[in-house]
Design a protein around this motif. Sequence first.
Motif, PDB file in Angstrom:
ATOM      1  N   ASN A 251      32.765 -36.910  20.808  1.00 18.18           N
ATOM      2  CA  ASN A 251      33.577 -36.022  19.986  1.00 18.18           C
ATOM      3  C   ASN A 251      33.003 -35.915  18.576  1.00 18.18           C
ATOM      4  O   ASN A 251      32.903 -34.829  17.998  1.00 18.18           O
ATOM      5  N   ARG A 252      32.599 -37.056  18.004  1.00 15.17           N
ATOM      6  CA  ARG A 252      32.037 -37.045  16.664  1.00 15.17           C
ATOM      7  C   ARG A 252      30.663 -36.401  16.637  1.00 15.17           C
ATOM      8  O   ARG A 252      30.322 -35.679  15.712  1.00 15.17           O
ATOM      9  N   THR A 253      29.866 -36.654  17.663  1.00 12.36           N
ATOM     10  CA  THR A 253      28.554 -36.003  17.736  1.00 12.36           C
ATOM     11  C   THR A 253      28.712 -34.490  17.795  1.00 12.36           C
ATOM     12  O   THR A 253      27.999 -33.743  17.110  1.00 12.36           O
TER      13      THR A 253
ATOM     14  N   GLY B 221      31.163 -32.861  16.595  1.00  9.21           N
ATOM     15  CA  GLY B 221      31.605 -32.444  15.269  1.00  9.21           C
ATOM     16  C   GLY B 221      30.448 -32.212  14.321  1.00  9.21           C
ATOM     17  O   GLY B 221      30.414 -31.223  13.586  1.00  9.21           O
TER      18      GLY B 221
ATOM     19  N   ARG C 114      37.045 -33.094  13.107  1.00 11.22           N
ATOM     20  CA  ARG C 114      36.452 -34.222  13.820  1.00 11.22           C
ATOM     21  C   ARG C 114      35.784 -35.232  12.894  1.00 11.22           C
ATOM     22  O   ARG C 114      35.758 -36.419  13.195  1.00 11.22           O
ATOM     23  N   ILE C 115      35.235 -34.773  11.753  1.00 10.60           N
ATOM     24  CA  ILE C 115      34.419 -35.685  10.957  1.00 10.60           C
ATOM     25  C   ILE C 115      34.852 -35.809   9.498  1.00 10.60           C
ATOM     26  O   ILE C 115      34.266 -36.595   8.760  1.00 10.60           O
TER      27      ILE C 115
ATOM     28  N   ASN D 208      31.964 -35.827   5.151  1.00 11.07           N
ATOM     29  CA  ASN D 208      30.962 -35.653   6.206  1.00 11.07           C
ATOM     30  C   ASN D 208      30.620 -34.184   6.392  1.00 11.07           C
ATOM     31  O   ASN D 208      29.454 -33.799   6.517  1.00 11.07           O
TER      32      ASN D 208
ATOM     33  N   ASP E  94      28.485 -43.414  10.897  1.00  6.45           N
ATOM     34  CA  ASP E  94      29.802 -43.299  11.535  1.00  6.45           C
ATOM     35  C   ASP E  94      29.830 -43.751  12.982  1.00  6.45           C
ATOM     36  O   ASP E  94      30.785 -43.458  13.697  1.00  6.45           O
TER      37      ASP E  94
ATOM     38  N   PRO F  29      36.088 -41.805   9.073  1.00  5.68           N
ATOM     39  CA  PRO F  29      35.965 -40.449   8.555  1.00  5.68           C
ATOM     40  C   PRO F  29      36.979 -40.184   7.453  1.00  5.68           C
ATOM     41  O   PRO F  29      38.143 -40.492   7.596  1.00  5.68           O
TER      42      PRO F  29
END
Length: 308
Positions: A11-13, A15, A242-243, A247, A293, A301
């Motif tokens: 999910n973060r990737t 983002g 998401r981030i 970020n 992160d 975040p």
Amino acid sequence: MEQRAVAPVMNRTAGFLIVALSGACFGALGLFGRLAYAAGADVSTLLFLRFTLAGSVLGAAMVALRQPLPRGRLLVSLILLGAVGYVSEAGVYFAALQHAPAGLVALLLYSFPALVALLQVFVFREKLGRIKWVAVVLALGGTGLTADLSQGGVTPLGVTLGLLSALLYAVYVVTSARVAGRAGPLVSSTVILMSAGLTFGLATLVKGPSFPTTTLGWAAVVGLSLISTVAAVFLFFLGMARIGPVNTSLVSNMEPLTAVVLSALFLGERLSLRQGLGGVLILTAAVLLARSDVPGQSLRPEGADTIA
């Protein structure tokens, strides 16, 4: 357990990739704006067309998806974000394009990540880890190197307006992170853009419109609306959810890199070795930020407690 651990990472990737793509779309702003100006458009008319067309497209998507408008204080907050926040930043940015090269204006705008970080720390009392501070310094250093003030066509007014747009955008990023998440990216984008469009529409009525007079000029308006506004703004909010705002502000450094490359290819602006080095530093900052992160580290975040 392993699948649960992988999901947040993916999910973060996603983002980071979404925000990078948003930055690339925003990076074409200067190119489209310069082409529209060359075809006879002025600032208020161009931004009226940009935001109204973009808001209409997103509004149609809301109707198709049966997304209701927010109500009460949230709706008022989104309207103010568009009519005051986005109008101020966009108006100053596009005015700067008339007094400095497009690549330089985009790069001056990207002094804003440090301003976002300072707002997060000193106004909202959030803590940034060591790696993120290093990323901020690298991003600012890269922006400073890439903004080659020896280029022709640069005026003190253009530089001043570019830096002012950075300050306004920093305030907008931090504020929108605390408002837009509650409404969702589609609804937020629609209300903000339509509010900005109506505001510039009033300004255009007062002073009189100045529309593009060529096919290329109108094509630039469409590109500005669909690529550098609809796609860019929607992806911006989607990634920020998401981030977080700091970020997002750093990863979206793809915008000045894209602006410099497009300006060199299509507007004849010089891309120097110094600018290339600055671009490398900016990308390095984004990579450091992404690595900071990963699960298991203490960094969280920014804005995670306020963004839905």
